[in-house]
Enzyme design. Structure first.
Site: not given
Ligand code: NAD
Ligand code: UDP
Length: 316
Positions: A35, A114, A145, A175, A181
C-alpha cells in the site's frame, strides 16, 4: 544510530523516516510497496543516510550491519484494504511481527511495534486507557486487523518475557496528514478527495460515530520518543480531541469551500462507535502530547491533495 523502518514507504513510515534523517541518523526502509509507494520516499532516496529495500515482512528479514531501533509499521491499515485481503493481513501481523522482533533480538536493537486503537475494539470504556482489555469480535469483519494487532502485542510481550526483547508497543489512534493516499478509503483522506472533486461525501451510518484525529508530525514524534525510551508500553498515541464523522464531513466541506452533498451509506460491520485516547501515560513516560490543531493539520492535507490531484501525481 541506524534505524530500520518496516512499512517505511507508507504514510506514517515515510514521515518517520523524514524525522529520523532530520535528526542525523541512518534509515533503512523495508517495504513490499503493497500500500506504500516510492513517491512517498523519492525525496529521501538520494540522501546518503537513507536506503530502501523492497521486501515482504512475511519472510525472514536479513539486515547486515548494526541496527539500533526497528520500527515495525508494515501492515495494511485501511479497513477497505485489509478486509479485501484478510489472510494476508493476518499473516503480515503474525509472521511479520515475528520477523521484525527476531531482527531486533538478533541485532540487539529495540523494537517499536505500531499497534492500534483497534485493539480496544468497540470500546466498553471511554476514553480508552491502556489498561482496557478491549471488546473485539474475533470472527467479525475487522477481526483480521484487530486480532492480528492483538496477536502482535501478545507475541512481542512473550518475546520480551522469554528472550529479553527490548520492545515498546505504541497504540496509534486515527492519524491523518499528507501522503495518506486519497483513495485508501480512510475517512479524512476520502472526504478531502471527495470534497475537492465535487463528489458526494460518503458518511457511513448516521455519522454519529466518533474518532479522534492526530496530525502525522505529532504521531511520528511520539514513535521516535518511544523508540528512544526503555518503556515497554503499551502507550496510547493520539489526539484526544473527539469529533463525530458527520461533523468532520461538514467541517471538510467548509474548509475546502466545496458544495459536494453529504450522502449516507451503510455502516460497515463492527465499526467502533467511539474512539478517544487517554494520553496520561504518553505524557508521563515520554513527555509527549500533540501540538498541531485540527485546522492547521487539515490545511496541510488539503494543500497536499490539491497539489497531487492537480499534477495527477497520485502515487500508484
Ligand atoms: P500505510 O498503508 O500507508 O503503510 C503501511 C506500509 O506497510 C505500506 O508502505 C505497505 O506497503 C507496507 N506493507 C504492508 N504489508 C507489508 C508486508 N507484508 N511486507 C512489507 N511491507 C508491507 O499505512 P499507515 O497508515 O502508514 O500505517 C502504518 C502502521 O501504523 C500500520 O502498522 C498500521 O496498522 C499502524 N496504524 C496506523 C494508523 C493510522 O491512522 N494511520 C492508526 C493505527 C495504527
Ligand atoms: N467512514 C465514513 N466514510 C468513509 C470512510 C470512513 O463514514 O468514506 C467512517 C468509518 O465508518 C468510521 C470512521 O469514518 O466510522 C473512520 O474510518 P477510518 O477507515 O478512517 O478509520 P477506522 O474505522 O479504522 O477508525
Amino acid at each position: 544510530m541506524r534505524c530500520v523502518i518496516t512499512g517505511g514507504a507508507g504514510f506514517l513510515g515515510s514521515h518517520l523516516a523524514d524525522l529520523i534523517i532530520q535528526q542525523g541518523h541512518e534509515v533503512l526502509v523495508l517495504d513490499s510497496l503493497h500500500t506504500g509507494s516510492r513517491a512517498n520516499i523519492c525525496h529521501l532516496l538520494p540522501h546518503p543516510a537513507f536506503t530502501f529495500r523492497e521486501c515482504d515482512v512475511r519472510y525472514p528479514l536479513q539486515v547486515d550491519g548494526p541496527v539500533d531501533i526497528v520500527f515495525h509499521l508494515a501492515s495494511p491499515a485501511s479497513p477497505p484494504v485489509f478486509t479485501a485481503q484478510r489472510v494476508d493481513c493476518l499473516l503480515t501481523n503474525s509472521l511479520g511481527v515475528y520477523h521484525a522482533a527476531r531482527l531486533a533480538l538478533d541485532s540487539g536493537a529495540r523494537l517499536v511495534q505500531a499497534s492500534t486503537s483497534e485493539v480496544y475494539g468497540d470500546p466498553l470504556h471511554h476514553p480508552q486507557v491502556e489498561g482496557d482489555w478491549g471488546n473485539v469480535n474475533p470472527i467479525g469483519e475487522r477481526s483480521c486487523y484487530d486480532e492480528g494487532k492483538r496477536y502482535g502485542e501478545a507475541l512481542i510481550t512473550a518475546m520480551r518475557l522469554e528472550h529479553g526483547l527490548n520492545s515498546g508497543i505504541a497504540r496509534i489512534f486515527n492519524t491523518y496528514g499528507p501522503r495518506m493516499h486519497p483513495h485508501d478509503g480512510r475517512v479524512i483522506s476520502g472526504f478531502v478527495r471527495q470534497a475537492l472533486a465535487g463528489e458526494p461525501l460518503t458518511v457511513f451510518g448516521n455519522g454519529s460515530q466518533t474518532r479522534s484525529f492526530c496530525y502525522v508530525s505529532d504521531l511520528v514524534r511520539g514513535l521516535w520518543l518511544l523508540g528512544n525510551s526503555d518503556h515497554p508500553g503499551p502507550v496510547n498515541l493520539g489526539n484526544p480531541l473527539e469529533h463525530s464523522v458527520l461533523d468532520m464531513a461538514h467541517y471538510i466541506r467548509r474548509l475546502t469551500g466545496s458544495s459536494s452533498p453529504i450522502v449516507h451509506e451503510p455502516l460497515p460491520g463492527d465499526d467502533p462507535a467511539r474512539r478517544r485516547p487517554q494520553i496520561a501515560r504518553a505524557k508521563e513516560v515520554l513527555g509527549w502530547e500533540p501540538v498541531v490543531g485540527l485546522e492547521e493539520g487539515m490545511s496541510q492535507v488539503i494543500a497536499w491533495q490539491r497539489q497531487v490531484l492537480a499534477a495527477s501525481k497520485l502515487p500508484a
